[in-house]
Design an enzyme around this catalytic site. Structure first.
Site, PDB file in Angstrom:
ATOM      1  N   HIS A   1      -2.371  16.813 -20.961  1.00 63.44           N
ATOM      2  CA  HIS A   1      -1.912  18.182 -20.725  1.00 63.44           C
ATOM      3  C   HIS A   1      -2.962  19.003 -19.986  1.00 63.44           C
ATOM      4  O   HIS A   1      -2.652  19.770 -19.093  1.00 63.44           O
ATOM      5  CB  HIS A   1      -1.573  18.866 -22.059  1.00 63.44           C
ATOM      6  CG  HIS A   1      -0.144  18.737 -22.429  1.00 63.44           C
ATOM      7  ND1 HIS A   1       0.382  17.563 -22.928  1.00 63.44           N
ATOM      8  CD2 HIS A   1       0.898  19.606 -22.346  1.00 63.44           C
ATOM      9  CE1 HIS A   1       1.667  17.746 -23.145  1.00 63.44           C
ATOM     10  NE2 HIS A   1       2.007  18.962 -22.798  1.00 63.44           N
TER      11      HIS A   1
ATOM     12  N   LYS B   1       6.498  17.523 -33.150  1.00 69.64           N
ATOM     13  CA  LYS B   1       6.771  17.910 -34.537  1.00 69.64           C
ATOM     14  C   LYS B   1       5.831  19.046 -34.886  1.00 69.64           C
ATOM     15  O   LYS B   1       4.718  19.127 -34.366  1.00 69.64           O
ATOM     16  CB  LYS B   1       6.574  16.728 -35.476  1.00 69.64           C
ATOM     17  CG  LYS B   1       5.137  16.270 -35.566  1.00 69.64           C
ATOM     18  CD  LYS B   1       4.916  15.331 -36.716  1.00 69.64           C
ATOM     19  CE  LYS B   1       3.502  14.811 -36.759  1.00 69.64           C
ATOM     20  NZ  LYS B   1       2.606  15.627 -37.601  1.00 69.64           N
TER      21      LYS B   1
END
Lengths: 186, 283
Positions: free
Chosen positions: A39, A104
Protein backbone atom coordinates in the site's frame (compact mmCIF):
# COMPACT_ATOMS: atom_id res chain seq x y z
CA UNK A 1 -33.14 -6.46 5.33
CA UNK A 2 -29.93 -7.99 4.15
CA UNK A 3 -29.78 -8.77 0.43
CA UNK A 4 -27.63 -11.17 -1.55
CA UNK A 5 -25.76 -9.94 -4.66
CA UNK A 6 -23.60 -11.68 -7.25
CA UNK A 7 -21.08 -9.23 -8.72
CA UNK A 8 -18.19 -9.42 -11.17
CA UNK A 9 -15.16 -7.13 -11.00
CA UNK A 10 -14.34 -4.41 -12.00
CA UNK A 11 -17.16 -2.82 -10.01
CA UNK A 12 -19.15 0.17 -11.29
CA UNK A 13 -20.68 3.11 -9.44
CA UNK A 14 -24.06 1.50 -10.03
CA UNK A 15 -22.90 -1.76 -8.39
CA UNK A 16 -21.70 0.22 -5.39
CA UNK A 17 -24.88 2.24 -4.96
CA UNK A 18 -26.93 -0.96 -4.86
CA UNK A 19 -25.03 -2.24 -1.82
CA UNK A 20 -26.05 -1.65 1.79
CA UNK A 21 -24.21 -2.52 5.02
CA UNK A 22 -25.16 -6.07 5.98
CA UNK A 23 -25.67 -7.28 2.40
CA UNK A 24 -23.94 -10.48 1.38
CA UNK A 25 -21.96 -10.37 -1.87
CA UNK A 26 -20.47 -13.22 -3.89
CA UNK A 27 -17.62 -11.74 -5.89
CA UNK A 28 -16.27 -13.22 -9.12
CA UNK A 29 -13.49 -12.02 -11.40
CA UNK A 30 -10.20 -10.44 -10.43
CA UNK A 31 -9.03 -9.32 -7.00
CA UNK A 32 -5.67 -7.70 -6.27
CA UNK A 33 -3.89 -8.47 -3.02
CA UNK A 34 -1.99 -5.83 -1.09
CA UNK A 35 -0.98 -5.34 2.52
CA UNK A 36 0.93 -2.68 4.48
CA UNK A 37 4.18 -2.40 2.51
CA UNK A 38 2.52 -2.72 -0.91
CA UNK A 39 0.00 0.00 0.00
CA UNK A 40 2.80 2.37 0.87
CA UNK A 41 4.39 1.78 -2.52
CA UNK A 42 1.10 2.25 -4.41
CA UNK A 43 0.44 5.58 -2.71
CA UNK A 44 4.05 6.68 -3.40
CA UNK A 45 3.52 5.89 -7.09
CA UNK A 46 0.32 7.96 -7.19
CA UNK A 47 2.02 10.88 -5.47
CA UNK A 48 4.92 10.73 -7.97
CA UNK A 49 2.44 10.39 -10.86
CA UNK A 50 3.94 7.06 -11.93
CA UNK A 51 2.11 4.09 -13.41
CA UNK A 52 0.56 1.56 -11.03
CA UNK A 53 1.15 -2.20 -11.41
CA UNK A 54 -2.60 -2.76 -12.05
CA UNK A 55 -5.56 -0.59 -13.13
CA UNK A 56 -7.19 0.95 -10.08
CA UNK A 57 -10.46 1.88 -11.85
CA UNK A 58 -13.21 -0.35 -10.44
CA UNK A 59 -10.65 -2.57 -8.72
CA UNK A 60 -11.15 -4.55 -5.53
CA UNK A 61 -8.14 -4.96 -3.22
CA UNK A 62 -8.01 -7.92 -0.84
CA UNK A 63 -5.95 -7.31 2.30
CA UNK A 64 -4.27 -10.69 2.61
CA UNK A 65 -0.89 -12.28 3.15
CA UNK A 66 -1.36 -15.89 2.06
CA UNK A 67 0.65 -18.91 3.14
CA UNK A 68 2.98 -20.35 0.48
CA UNK A 69 1.13 -22.65 -1.95
CA UNK A 70 1.73 -26.37 -1.75
CA UNK A 71 2.96 -27.89 -5.01
CA UNK A 72 0.05 -27.94 -7.48
CA UNK A 73 -2.06 -25.33 -5.66
CA UNK A 74 -2.39 -21.72 -6.92
CA UNK A 75 -2.27 -20.32 -3.38
CA UNK A 76 -2.16 -21.46 0.23
CA UNK A 77 -4.52 -20.34 2.98
CA UNK A 78 -5.83 -16.85 2.31
CA UNK A 79 -8.13 -15.21 4.85
CA UNK A 80 -8.32 -11.43 5.38
CA UNK A 81 -5.89 -9.49 7.55
CA UNK A 82 -6.86 -6.66 9.92
CA UNK A 83 -7.68 -3.60 7.82
CA UNK A 84 -6.95 -0.59 10.03
CA UNK A 85 -3.28 -0.79 9.09
CA UNK A 86 -4.28 0.28 5.58
CA UNK A 87 -6.43 3.21 6.79
CA UNK A 88 -3.83 5.87 6.04
CA UNK A 89 -3.47 4.71 2.42
CA UNK A 90 -7.01 3.67 1.40
CA UNK A 91 -8.56 7.15 0.94
CA UNK A 92 -5.95 8.04 -1.71
CA UNK A 93 -6.57 4.77 -3.59
CA UNK A 94 -10.35 5.29 -3.39
CA UNK A 95 -9.96 8.80 -4.79
CA UNK A 96 -8.12 7.35 -7.78
CA UNK A 97 -10.69 4.70 -8.63
CA UNK A 98 -10.59 1.85 -6.10
CA UNK A 99 -14.15 0.57 -5.60
CA UNK A 100 -13.82 -2.18 -3.03
CA UNK A 101 -11.62 -3.38 -0.20
CA UNK A 102 -11.85 -6.77 1.49
CA UNK A 103 -10.49 -7.20 5.00
CA UNK A 104 -11.61 -7.62 8.58
CA UNK A 105 -12.02 -5.17 11.43
CA UNK A 106 -12.87 -1.50 11.83
CA UNK A 107 -11.97 1.33 9.43
CA UNK A 108 -11.43 4.93 10.48
CA UNK A 109 -13.67 7.90 9.66
CA UNK A 110 -11.45 9.05 6.75
CA UNK A 111 -11.94 5.71 4.96
CA UNK A 112 -15.71 5.77 5.60
CA UNK A 113 -15.88 9.37 4.34
CA UNK A 114 -13.91 8.46 1.20
CA UNK A 115 -16.32 5.56 0.52
CA UNK A 116 -19.20 8.04 0.69
CA UNK A 117 -17.56 10.76 -1.38
CA UNK A 118 -16.13 8.61 -4.20
CA UNK A 119 -18.59 5.66 -4.13
CA UNK A 120 -16.69 2.70 -2.74
CA UNK A 121 -17.38 -0.04 -0.20
CA UNK A 122 -15.52 -1.95 2.48
CA UNK A 123 -16.28 -5.67 2.56
CA UNK A 124 -15.60 -7.99 5.48
CA UNK A 125 -14.51 -11.58 4.88
CA UNK A 126 -14.40 -14.16 7.63
CA UNK A 127 -11.10 -13.82 9.49
CA UNK A 128 -9.31 -17.06 10.12
CA UNK A 129 -11.26 -18.94 7.45
CA UNK A 130 -8.05 -19.16 5.40
CA UNK A 131 -8.45 -22.76 4.30
CA UNK A 132 -12.02 -22.19 3.09
CA UNK A 133 -11.32 -18.87 1.32
CA UNK A 134 -8.01 -20.06 -0.18
CA UNK A 135 -9.92 -22.88 -1.85
CA UNK A 136 -12.15 -20.36 -3.68
CA UNK A 137 -9.14 -18.74 -5.35
CA UNK A 138 -8.74 -20.42 -8.72
CA UNK A 139 -5.58 -18.69 -9.87
CA UNK A 140 -2.92 -16.48 -8.31
CA UNK A 141 -0.02 -14.69 -9.90
CA UNK A 142 2.49 -12.31 -8.32
CA UNK A 143 2.40 -9.13 -10.45
CA UNK A 144 4.57 -6.78 -8.38
CA UNK A 145 6.97 -6.59 -5.44
CA UNK A 146 7.84 -10.28 -5.29
CA UNK A 147 10.55 -9.44 -2.75
CA UNK A 148 7.83 -8.59 -0.21
CA UNK A 149 6.93 -12.29 0.11
CA UNK A 150 3.45 -12.64 1.63
CA UNK A 151 3.01 -8.88 1.11
CA UNK A 152 3.64 -8.97 -2.67
CA UNK A 153 0.84 -7.81 -5.01
CA UNK A 154 -0.98 -10.79 -6.50
CA UNK A 155 -3.69 -10.97 -9.11
CA UNK A 156 -6.31 -13.49 -8.02
CA UNK A 157 -9.11 -15.11 -9.98
CA UNK A 158 -12.09 -15.89 -7.78
CA UNK A 159 -15.52 -17.41 -8.15
CA UNK A 160 -18.31 -16.59 -5.74
CA UNK A 161 -15.99 -15.30 -3.05
CA UNK A 162 -18.25 -14.63 0.00
CA UNK A 163 -18.04 -11.19 1.63
CA UNK A 164 -20.33 -8.96 3.70
CA UNK A 165 -20.73 -5.21 3.20
CA UNK A 166 -19.44 -3.51 6.37
CA UNK A 167 -19.20 0.13 5.22
CA UNK A 168 -21.39 1.19 2.33
CA UNK A 169 -21.38 4.37 0.22
CA UNK A 170 -24.20 5.82 2.36
CA UNK A 171 -22.16 6.03 5.57
CA UNK A 172 -23.63 2.94 7.25
CA UNK A 173 -21.41 0.71 9.41
CA UNK A 174 -22.43 -2.91 10.08
CA UNK A 175 -20.06 -3.22 13.05
CA UNK A 176 -21.83 -0.37 14.85
CA UNK A 177 -25.35 -1.35 13.84
CA UNK A 178 -24.95 -5.10 14.50
CA UNK A 179 -23.46 -4.50 17.90
CA UNK A 180 -26.19 -2.07 18.94
CA UNK A 181 -28.76 -4.70 18.13
CA UNK A 182 -27.28 -7.32 20.48
CA UNK A 183 -25.73 -5.17 23.20
CA UNK A 184 -27.20 -5.74 26.69
CA UNK A 185 -27.28 -2.53 28.72
CA UNK A 186 -27.25 -2.64 32.55
CA UNK B 1 20.05 -38.38 35.01
CA UNK B 2 17.86 -39.19 32.00
CA UNK B 3 19.36 -38.18 28.66
CA UNK B 4 17.25 -36.66 25.85
CA UNK B 5 18.85 -36.06 22.46
CA UNK B 6 18.78 -32.63 20.81
CA UNK B 7 17.56 -34.20 17.56
CA UNK B 8 14.55 -35.79 19.28
CA UNK B 9 13.44 -32.38 20.53
CA UNK B 10 13.85 -30.87 17.03
CA UNK B 11 11.72 -33.63 15.51
CA UNK B 12 8.99 -33.44 18.14
CA UNK B 13 8.73 -29.66 17.78
CA UNK B 14 8.65 -29.82 13.98
CA UNK B 15 5.83 -32.36 13.97
CA UNK B 16 3.88 -30.37 16.50
CA UNK B 17 4.21 -27.13 14.50
CA UNK B 18 2.98 -28.76 11.28
CA UNK B 19 0.11 -30.65 12.92
CA UNK B 20 -1.13 -27.64 14.89
CA UNK B 21 -1.38 -25.39 11.81
CA UNK B 22 -4.06 -27.55 10.21
CA UNK B 23 -5.89 -29.19 13.12
CA UNK B 24 -8.13 -27.10 15.31
CA UNK B 25 -7.89 -28.80 18.71
CA UNK B 26 -10.95 -30.54 20.18
CA UNK B 27 -11.44 -27.97 22.95
CA UNK B 28 -11.65 -25.03 20.53
CA UNK B 29 -13.87 -26.97 18.14
CA UNK B 30 -16.26 -27.89 20.95
CA UNK B 31 -16.53 -24.26 22.04
CA UNK B 32 -17.19 -23.11 18.45
CA UNK B 33 -19.95 -25.70 18.07
CA UNK B 34 -21.55 -24.57 21.34
CA UNK B 35 -21.39 -20.93 20.18
CA UNK B 36 -22.99 -21.89 16.87
CA UNK B 37 -25.88 -23.56 18.70
CA UNK B 38 -26.43 -20.66 21.11
CA UNK B 39 -25.95 -17.73 18.71
CA UNK B 40 -29.07 -15.57 18.25
CA UNK B 41 -27.89 -13.45 15.29
CA UNK B 42 -28.38 -15.11 11.89
CA UNK B 43 -25.40 -13.21 10.40
CA UNK B 44 -23.07 -14.33 13.20
CA UNK B 45 -24.44 -17.88 13.00
CA UNK B 46 -23.46 -17.98 9.34
CA UNK B 47 -19.93 -16.83 10.19
CA UNK B 48 -19.68 -19.60 12.80
CA UNK B 49 -20.83 -22.11 10.20
CA UNK B 50 -17.99 -20.94 7.93
CA UNK B 51 -15.52 -21.38 10.76
CA UNK B 52 -16.65 -24.95 11.39
CA UNK B 53 -16.46 -25.69 7.67
CA UNK B 54 -13.01 -24.10 7.56
CA UNK B 55 -11.77 -26.38 10.36
CA UNK B 56 -13.03 -29.41 8.43
CA UNK B 57 -11.35 -28.34 5.16
CA UNK B 58 -8.09 -27.57 6.97
CA UNK B 59 -8.01 -30.97 8.64
CA UNK B 60 -9.00 -32.98 5.57
CA UNK B 61 -6.87 -31.14 3.02
CA UNK B 62 -4.03 -30.29 5.40
CA UNK B 63 -4.36 -26.57 4.62
CA UNK B 64 -3.43 -24.06 7.32
CA UNK B 65 -6.56 -23.01 9.26
CA UNK B 66 -5.54 -19.37 8.89
CA UNK B 67 -3.03 -17.64 6.64
CA UNK B 68 -1.57 -16.06 9.76
CA UNK B 69 0.31 -19.11 10.94
CA UNK B 70 1.43 -17.11 13.93
CA UNK B 71 4.51 -16.54 15.94
CA UNK B 72 5.61 -19.69 17.77
CA UNK B 73 5.18 -19.45 21.55
CA UNK B 74 6.30 -22.20 23.93
CA UNK B 75 5.89 -22.91 27.62
CA UNK B 76 8.44 -25.57 28.51
CA UNK B 77 8.64 -27.52 31.77
CA UNK B 78 11.99 -29.20 32.04
CA UNK B 79 12.55 -31.80 34.75
CA UNK B 80 15.68 -31.17 36.78
CA UNK B 81 16.74 -34.80 36.29
CA UNK B 82 17.05 -34.34 32.51
CA UNK B 83 20.26 -33.86 30.60
CA UNK B 84 20.03 -32.70 26.98
CA UNK B 85 22.75 -34.15 24.77
CA UNK B 86 24.03 -32.67 21.52
CA UNK B 87 23.01 -29.04 21.92
CA UNK B 88 20.97 -26.40 23.71
CA UNK B 89 17.23 -26.75 24.41
CA UNK B 90 16.55 -23.28 23.01
CA UNK B 91 18.39 -24.06 19.75
CA UNK B 92 16.51 -27.34 19.37
CA UNK B 93 13.14 -25.60 19.75
CA UNK B 94 14.12 -22.91 17.25
CA UNK B 95 15.41 -25.46 14.75
CA UNK B 96 12.23 -27.54 15.06
CA UNK B 97 10.15 -24.37 14.60
CA UNK B 98 12.01 -23.39 11.43
CA UNK B 99 11.74 -26.89 9.96
CA UNK B 100 8.03 -27.01 10.78
CA UNK B 101 7.29 -23.64 9.16
CA UNK B 102 9.27 -24.48 6.03
CA UNK B 103 8.17 -28.08 5.53
CA UNK B 104 4.56 -27.33 6.46
CA UNK B 105 4.30 -24.48 3.89
CA UNK B 106 3.48 -22.07 6.69
CA UNK B 107 3.83 -18.34 6.33
CA UNK B 108 7.08 -16.69 7.30
CA UNK B 109 5.65 -13.87 9.38
CA UNK B 110 8.63 -12.60 11.33
CA UNK B 111 10.44 -9.42 10.37
CA UNK B 112 12.80 -6.80 11.71
CA UNK B 113 10.85 -4.41 13.99
CA UNK B 114 11.96 -1.27 12.21
CA UNK B 115 12.94 -2.12 8.64
CA UNK B 116 10.03 -4.64 8.43
CA UNK B 117 12.30 -6.81 6.29
CA UNK B 118 11.90 -10.56 6.36
CA UNK B 119 15.48 -11.81 6.47
CA UNK B 120 14.98 -15.49 5.92
CA UNK B 121 18.55 -16.41 6.80
CA UNK B 122 18.31 -14.79 10.22
CA UNK B 123 14.77 -14.38 11.46
CA UNK B 124 12.49 -15.18 8.55
CA UNK B 125 10.98 -18.54 9.37
CA UNK B 126 9.34 -17.38 12.54
CA UNK B 127 12.56 -17.21 14.50
CA UNK B 128 13.37 -16.72 17.21
CA UNK B 129 10.45 -18.47 18.86
CA UNK B 130 9.17 -17.01 22.13
CA UNK B 131 10.17 -19.55 24.77
CA UNK B 132 9.27 -19.55 28.47
CA UNK B 133 11.17 -22.15 30.50
CA UNK B 134 10.30 -23.46 33.93
CA UNK B 135 12.49 -25.90 35.85
CA UNK B 136 10.42 -28.58 37.61
CA UNK B 137 10.76 -31.96 39.32
CA UNK B 138 11.11 -35.13 37.28
CA UNK B 139 12.93 -36.49 34.24
CA UNK B 140 10.74 -35.36 31.34
CA UNK B 141 10.46 -32.32 29.10
CA UNK B 142 6.93 -31.06 28.55
CA UNK B 143 6.53 -28.60 25.68
CA UNK B 144 3.32 -26.63 25.24
CA UNK B 145 3.03 -24.79 21.95
CA UNK B 146 0.74 -22.17 20.45
CA UNK B 147 0.80 -20.49 17.03
CA UNK B 148 -0.13 -16.95 18.06
CA UNK B 149 -1.66 -14.75 15.38
CA UNK B 150 -0.98 -11.02 15.06
CA UNK B 151 -4.56 -9.76 14.78
CA UNK B 152 -5.57 -10.92 18.24
CA UNK B 153 -2.18 -10.17 19.81
CA UNK B 154 -2.41 -6.55 18.62
CA UNK B 155 -5.45 -5.79 20.76
CA UNK B 156 -3.90 -7.19 23.97
CA UNK B 157 -3.20 -4.68 26.72
CA UNK B 158 -1.49 -4.44 30.11
CA UNK B 159 -1.96 -1.83 32.81
CA UNK B 160 -1.03 -1.37 36.42
CA UNK B 161 -4.12 -0.30 38.37
CA UNK B 162 -4.24 1.34 41.79
CA UNK B 163 -5.03 -1.20 44.55
CA UNK B 164 -8.19 0.76 45.42
CA UNK B 165 -9.61 -0.03 41.99
CA UNK B 166 -9.81 -3.67 43.09
CA UNK B 167 -11.93 -6.36 41.52
CA UNK B 168 -14.31 -3.87 39.88
CA UNK B 169 -11.35 -2.05 38.36
CA UNK B 170 -10.13 -5.28 36.80
CA UNK B 171 -13.57 -6.00 35.34
CA UNK B 172 -13.81 -2.48 33.90
CA UNK B 173 -10.35 -2.73 32.36
CA UNK B 174 -11.01 -6.12 30.73
CA UNK B 175 -14.35 -4.86 29.39
CA UNK B 176 -12.74 -1.74 27.95
CA UNK B 177 -10.04 -3.78 26.19
CA UNK B 178 -12.51 -6.18 24.56
CA UNK B 179 -15.00 -3.44 23.70
CA UNK B 180 -12.30 -1.37 22.01
CA UNK B 181 -10.98 -4.46 20.16
CA UNK B 182 -14.43 -5.10 18.64
CA UNK B 183 -14.19 -7.05 15.37
CA UNK B 184 -10.40 -6.77 14.99
CA UNK B 185 -9.17 -9.88 16.88
CA UNK B 186 -11.45 -12.28 14.92
CA UNK B 187 -14.16 -13.03 17.48
CA UNK B 188 -15.38 -15.31 18.92
CA UNK B 189 -12.33 -15.09 21.14
CA UNK B 190 -10.77 -16.64 24.21
CA UNK B 191 -9.65 -14.05 26.75
CA UNK B 192 -6.61 -14.63 28.95
CA UNK B 193 -6.37 -12.39 32.00
CA UNK B 194 -3.26 -12.22 34.19
CA UNK B 195 -3.73 -10.45 37.50
CA UNK B 196 -1.11 -9.57 40.09
CA UNK B 197 2.61 -10.23 40.30
CA UNK B 198 4.61 -7.53 38.56
CA UNK B 199 4.01 -5.87 35.19
CA UNK B 200 5.70 -8.70 33.24
CA UNK B 201 4.35 -11.47 35.47
CA UNK B 202 0.80 -10.32 34.72
CA UNK B 203 1.55 -10.29 30.98
CA UNK B 204 3.13 -13.75 30.94
CA UNK B 205 0.26 -15.08 33.10
CA UNK B 206 -2.30 -13.74 30.63
CA UNK B 207 -0.52 -15.59 27.82
CA UNK B 208 -0.17 -18.76 29.91
CA UNK B 209 -3.91 -18.60 30.63
CA UNK B 210 -4.61 -19.07 26.91
CA UNK B 211 -2.83 -22.44 26.94
CA UNK B 212 -5.45 -23.96 29.24
CA UNK B 213 -8.11 -26.22 27.74
CA UNK B 214 -10.78 -23.83 26.44
CA UNK B 215 -13.50 -23.27 29.01
CA UNK B 216 -11.92 -25.42 31.73
CA UNK B 217 -12.49 -23.51 34.98
CA UNK B 218 -9.56 -22.45 37.16
CA UNK B 219 -9.01 -24.97 40.01
CA UNK B 220 -9.49 -22.21 42.61
CA UNK B 221 -13.30 -21.81 42.92
CA UNK B 222 -13.00 -18.09 43.64
CA UNK B 223 -11.01 -17.50 40.44
CA UNK B 224 -13.39 -19.78 38.53
CA UNK B 225 -16.32 -17.67 39.73
CA UNK B 226 -14.53 -14.53 38.53
CA UNK B 227 -14.02 -16.14 35.11
CA UNK B 228 -17.76 -16.84 34.86
CA UNK B 229 -18.59 -13.28 35.82
CA UNK B 230 -16.20 -11.85 33.22
CA UNK B 231 -17.57 -14.16 30.52
CA UNK B 232 -21.09 -12.95 31.26
CA UNK B 233 -20.07 -9.30 31.26
CA UNK B 234 -18.08 -9.55 28.01
CA UNK B 235 -20.83 -11.34 26.09
CA UNK B 236 -23.16 -8.47 26.96
CA UNK B 237 -21.09 -6.27 24.64
CA UNK B 238 -22.96 -7.70 21.62
CA UNK B 239 -19.88 -7.77 19.35
CA UNK B 240 -20.59 -11.25 17.93
CA UNK B 241 -18.66 -13.40 15.47
CA UNK B 242 -16.37 -11.22 13.32
CA UNK B 243 -17.91 -8.19 15.03
CA UNK B 244 -21.09 -8.26 12.97
CA UNK B 245 -23.28 -8.25 16.10
CA UNK B 246 -24.28 -11.25 18.16
CA UNK B 247 -24.60 -12.93 21.50
CA UNK B 248 -21.49 -15.16 21.37
CA UNK B 249 -18.38 -12.98 21.40
CA UNK B 250 -16.24 -14.73 23.99
CA UNK B 251 -15.88 -18.51 24.06
CA UNK B 252 -14.07 -18.61 27.40
CA UNK B 253 -12.29 -16.41 29.93
CA UNK B 254 -9.23 -17.85 31.66
CA UNK B 255 -7.82 -15.98 34.65
CA UNK B 256 -4.46 -16.51 36.35
CA UNK B 257 -4.02 -14.74 39.66
CA UNK B 258 -0.74 -13.98 41.46
CA UNK B 259 0.05 -12.23 44.75
CA UNK B 260 1.30 -8.70 44.14
CA UNK B 261 3.03 -5.74 45.78
CA UNK B 262 0.98 -3.79 48.34
CA UNK B 263 1.25 -0.69 46.14
CA UNK B 264 0.12 -2.16 42.81
CA UNK B 265 -2.52 -4.13 40.96
CA UNK B 266 -1.10 -5.20 37.57
CA UNK B 267 -3.53 -6.65 35.06
CA UNK B 268 -2.96 -7.91 31.55
CA UNK B 269 -5.40 -9.04 28.87
CA UNK B 270 -4.16 -11.34 26.13
CA UNK B 271 -6.61 -12.17 23.38
CA UNK B 272 -6.77 -15.42 21.42
CA UNK B 273 -8.77 -15.53 18.19
CA UNK B 274 -11.20 -18.35 17.44
CA UNK B 275 -8.41 -20.23 15.66
CA UNK B 276 -6.94 -21.33 18.98
CA UNK B 277 -4.09 -23.47 17.73
CA UNK B 278 -2.22 -25.11 20.56
CA UNK B 279 -0.84 -28.52 21.46
CA UNK B 280 1.72 -30.21 23.68
CA UNK B 281 4.24 -33.00 23.68
CA UNK B 282 6.05 -34.78 26.49
CA UNK B 283 9.51 -36.23 25.91
Amino acid sequence: MSQVHYLTTPLTDEDIMNLKAGDIVYLSGTLFTARDAAHKRLVDLIENKEELPFPLQGAVIYFVGPTPPKPGDPIGSAGPTTSYRMDSYSPTLIKYGLKGMIGKGKRNQEVKDACKEYKAVYFGATGGAGALLGKLIKDAKVIAYEELGPEAIRMLKVENFPVTVINDAYGNDLYEEGRKQYEVKD
Amino acid sequence: MREIAYEDIVKAVKNMVIHTATNLPEDALKKLKEAHEKEKSPVAKKVLEQLLENAEIAREEKRPLCQDTGLAVYFVKIGQDVKITGGLLKDAINEGTEQGYVEGYLRASTCDCFTRENLKDKIGYNLPAVIHIDLVEGDTIEIEYAAKGGGSENVSRARVLAPAQGREGVIDFVKSVISEAGPNPCPPIIVGVGIGGTFEKAAISSKFALFREAGKPHPDPEVAEFEKELLYELNKLGIGAMGMGGTETVLAVHVEKNPCHIASLPVSVNVQCHSSRHSHVTL
